[in-house]
Design a protein around this motif. Structure first.
Motif, PDB file in Angstrom:
ATOM      1  N   ARG A  97      61.661  47.513  75.090  1.00 29.65           N
ATOM      2  CA  ARG A  97      61.419  48.741  75.251  1.00 29.65           C
ATOM      3  C   ARG A  97      61.022  48.834  76.870  1.00 29.65           C
ATOM      4  N   THR A  98      61.517  49.945  77.545  1.00 34.24           N
ATOM      5  CA  THR A  98      61.432  50.066  78.947  1.00 34.24           C
ATOM      6  C   THR A  98      60.978  51.564  79.306  1.00 34.24           C
ATOM      7  N   VAL A  99      60.117  51.801  80.431  1.00 34.24           N
ATOM      8  CA  VAL A  99      59.877  53.187  80.723  1.00 34.24           C
ATOM      9  C   VAL A  99      60.162  53.358  82.328  1.00 34.24           C
ATOM     10  N   GLU A 100      61.023  54.132  82.430  1.00 36.33           N
ATOM     11  CA  GLU A 100      61.697  54.434  83.677  1.00 36.33           C
ATOM     12  C   GLU A 100      61.433  55.864  84.618  1.00 36.33           C
ATOM     13  N   TRP A 101      61.455  55.990  85.750  1.00 36.62           N
ATOM     14  CA  TRP A 101      61.228  57.276  86.538  1.00 36.62           C
ATOM     15  C   TRP A 101      62.325  57.382  87.293  1.00 36.62           C
ATOM     16  N   GLN A 102      62.663  58.995  87.528  1.00 35.76           N
ATOM     17  CA  GLN A 102      63.531  59.034  88.640  1.00 35.76           C
ATOM     18  C   GLN A 102      62.950  59.572  89.883  1.00 35.76           C
ATOM     19  N   HIS A 103      63.503  59.156  91.104  1.00 37.23           N
ATOM     20  CA  HIS A 103      62.685  60.070  92.211  1.00 37.23           C
ATOM     21  C   HIS A 103      63.484  60.480  93.050  1.00 37.23           C
ATOM     22  N   PRO A 104      63.865  61.870  93.024  1.00 41.15           N
ATOM     23  CA  PRO A 104      64.753  62.457  94.017  1.00 41.15           C
ATOM     24  C   PRO A 104      64.685  62.003  95.573  1.00 41.15           C
ATOM     25  N   TYR A 119      68.951  66.171  87.896  1.00 41.39           N
ATOM     26  CA  TYR A 119      68.608  65.413  89.155  1.00 41.39           C
ATOM     27  C   TYR A 119      66.956  65.592  89.294  1.00 41.39           C
ATOM     28  N   PHE A 120      66.360  66.617  88.832  1.00 44.50           N
ATOM     29  CA  PHE A 120      64.838  66.963  89.223  1.00 44.50           C
ATOM     30  C   PHE A 120      64.073  66.594  87.905  1.00 44.50           C
ATOM     31  N   ALA A 121      64.600  65.943  86.902  1.00 46.02           N
ATOM     32  CA  ALA A 121      63.736  65.482  85.791  1.00 46.02           C
ATOM     33  C   ALA A 121      63.212  64.111  86.193  1.00 46.02           C
ATOM     34  N   ARG A 122      62.004  64.005  86.606  1.00 44.80           N
ATOM     35  CA  ARG A 122      61.622  62.778  87.030  1.00 44.80           C
ATOM     36  C   ARG A 122      61.055  61.801  85.859  1.00 44.80           C
ATOM     37  N   GLY A 123      60.887  62.096  84.599  1.00 44.90           N
ATOM     38  CA  GLY A 123      60.398  61.109  83.703  1.00 44.90           C
ATOM     39  C   GLY A 123      59.177  61.293  83.235  1.00 44.90           C
ATOM     40  N   PRO A 124      58.405  60.492  82.570  1.00 48.94           N
ATOM     41  CA  PRO A 124      59.178  59.316  82.075  1.00 48.94           C
ATOM     42  C   PRO A 124      60.099  59.211  81.018  1.00 48.94           C
ATOM     43  N   PHE A 125      61.035  58.355  81.184  1.00 49.70           N
ATOM     44  CA  PHE A 125      61.942  58.223  80.303  1.00 49.70           C
ATOM     45  C   PHE A 125      61.871  56.708  79.494  1.00 49.70           C
ATOM     46  N   THR A 126      61.978  56.658  78.286  1.00 49.54           N
ATOM     47  CA  THR A 126      61.910  55.596  77.308  1.00 49.54           C
ATOM     48  C   THR A 126      63.150  55.199  76.865  1.00 49.54           C
ATOM     49  N   TYR A 127      63.136  53.819  76.712  1.00 50.38           N
ATOM     50  CA  TYR A 127      64.449  53.104  76.301  1.00 50.38           C
ATOM     51  C   TYR A 127      63.966  52.089  75.714  1.00 50.38           C
ATOM     52  N   ASP A 128      65.030  51.963  74.439  1.00 51.50           N
ATOM     53  CA  ASP A 128      64.825  50.795  73.801  1.00 51.50           C
ATOM     54  C   ASP A 128      66.291  50.128  73.469  1.00 51.50           C
ATOM     55  N   GLU A 129      66.629  49.278  74.458  1.00 51.71           N
ATOM     56  CA  GLU A 129      68.053  48.690  74.560  1.00 51.71           C
ATOM     57  C   GLU A 129      67.935  47.249  74.838  1.00 51.71           C
ATOM     58  N   PRO A 130      68.816  46.345  73.936  1.00 52.11           N
ATOM     59  CA  PRO A 130      68.816  45.101  74.016  1.00 52.11           C
ATOM     60  C   PRO A 130      69.594  44.715  75.242  1.00 52.11           C
ATOM     61  N   GLY A 131      69.596  43.438  75.737  1.00 53.03           N
ATOM     62  CA  GLY A 131      70.621  42.927  76.484  1.00 53.03           C
ATOM     63  C   GLY A 131      69.903  43.169  78.101  1.00 53.03           C
ATOM     64  N   SER A 132      70.814  42.792  79.077  1.00 57.28           N
ATOM     65  CA  SER A 132      70.218  43.189  80.469  1.00 57.28           C
ATOM     66  C   SER A 132      71.181  43.533  81.193  1.00 57.28           C
ATOM     67  N   LEU A 168      62.214  51.235  92.614  1.00 60.54           N
ATOM     68  CA  LEU A 168      61.685  52.161  92.531  1.00 60.54           C
ATOM     69  C   LEU A 168      61.452  53.030  91.082  1.00 60.54           C
ATOM     70  N   CYS A 169      62.523  52.708  90.445  1.00 59.76           N
ATOM     71  CA  CYS A 169      62.735  53.550  89.109  1.00 59.76           C
ATOM     72  C   CYS A 169      61.622  52.937  88.024  1.00 59.76           C
ATOM     73  N   TRP A 170      60.889  51.801  88.468  1.00 61.33           N
ATOM     74  CA  TRP A 170      59.821  51.349  87.422  1.00 61.33           C
ATOM     75  C   TRP A 170      58.543  51.676  88.007  1.00 61.33           C
TER      76      TRP A 170
END
Length: 268
Positions: A189-196, A164-177, A118-120
């Motif tokens: 680069r990834t973009v994610e959302w938080q769903h309460p 907790y209520f910040a839904r995004g979007p949140f952008t990250y730029d992190e190597p690895g997995s 769901l975070c995607w």
């Protein structure tokens, strides 16, 4: 990003594809109890990645279809299905929001979505409508996901570090997995959302599904808080075959994972 990580994941100790081919089932113990007997049931797994959870349902007797937007992931899932003798398993390449069209209006007894999906998704309301459209009358949606409360805690697990209520979007730029944090990668680069939790339940019920239960669990799949201890998955009546992580004895427990089941009524 996901295309690049497919060979990383299929070759990782985290997914242990060789162990899966040898017969391991990757579902958590509570999932089997909450979903129930799947023998002969048509099960659709949305955002299935390389198919290990999808094929775990097939090993329990379900007639499975997996859907993912990554072409390399779908190809890896098809190859794995062939290798483990699940020739009837089907894997479809499509964006989750396009699933009804990609599946040509087909519906399923069970629509399943697993951890870290769901975070995607930017539009939870549309996701729920899509899932509900794919559920056959008398069938149900089953979701097992990381709990948004736990995902907001700081590393020591004692206080909230994120809103907790910040839904995004949140952008990250992190190597690895998550399967190998040290792996060299180019597409980061990834973009994610938080769903309460309230948003999830509201979206599911607004889509016309009837909530049967919402369960919260005190363990997770990753060691992301200080002091977490590794344990065998003993959830459910049969337990699971994987490893889980919990806070040590003496520390207040928090919800780390949740599951829900919501059904579609048969029309009169």
């Amino acid at each position: 990003m996901w295309d690049e990580r497919v060979p990383l994941h299929t070759g990782s100790a985290f997914y242990d594809v060789a162990g899966f081919k040898a017969g391991r089932n990757d579902l958590r113990g509570f999932e089997a109890d909450e979903v129930g007997d799947v023998t002969g049931k048509r099960l659709l797994h949305l955002q299935c990645h390389i198919g290990t959870d999808t094929l775990s349902w097939a090993r329990r007797g379900a007639v499975v279809t997996g859907l993912d937007f990554s072409g390399p992931a779908v190809e890896a899932a098809r190859a794995l299905a062939s290798d483990v003798g699940e020739e009837q398993a089907r894997f479809v390449e499509a964006d989750v929001y396009d699933a009804p069209a990609a599946l040509r209006g087909e519906t399923f007894d069970i629509v399943y979505t697993g951890f870290g999906a769901l975070c995607w998704l930017p539009d939870l309301t549309q996701w729920a409508r899509t899932a509900a459209e794919l559920v056959a009358p008398g069938g149900f949606l089953y979701l097992a996901e990381f709990h948004p409360v736990a995902m907001c805690l700081g590393e020591d697990g004692s206080a909230f570090a994120e809103d907790y209520f910040a839904r995004g979007p949140f952008t990250y730029d992190e190597p690895g997995s998550y399967a190998d944090m040290s792996a060299p990668t180019r597409h980061n680069r990834t973009v994610e959302w938080q769903h309460p939790l309230g948003d999830v339940i509201s979206a599911v019920t607004a889509a016309g599904l009837r909530l049967e239960f919402l369960h919260e669990h005190d363990f997770t799949l990753f060691k992301y808080l200080d002091g977490m201890v590794r344990a065998r998955d003993t959830s459910g009546s049969r337990g699971g075959e994987g490893t889980v992580y919990r806070l040590p004895e003496g520390r207040p427990r928090i919800p780390m994972v949740y599951s829900l089941r919501a059904s579609k009524e048969v029309s009169a």
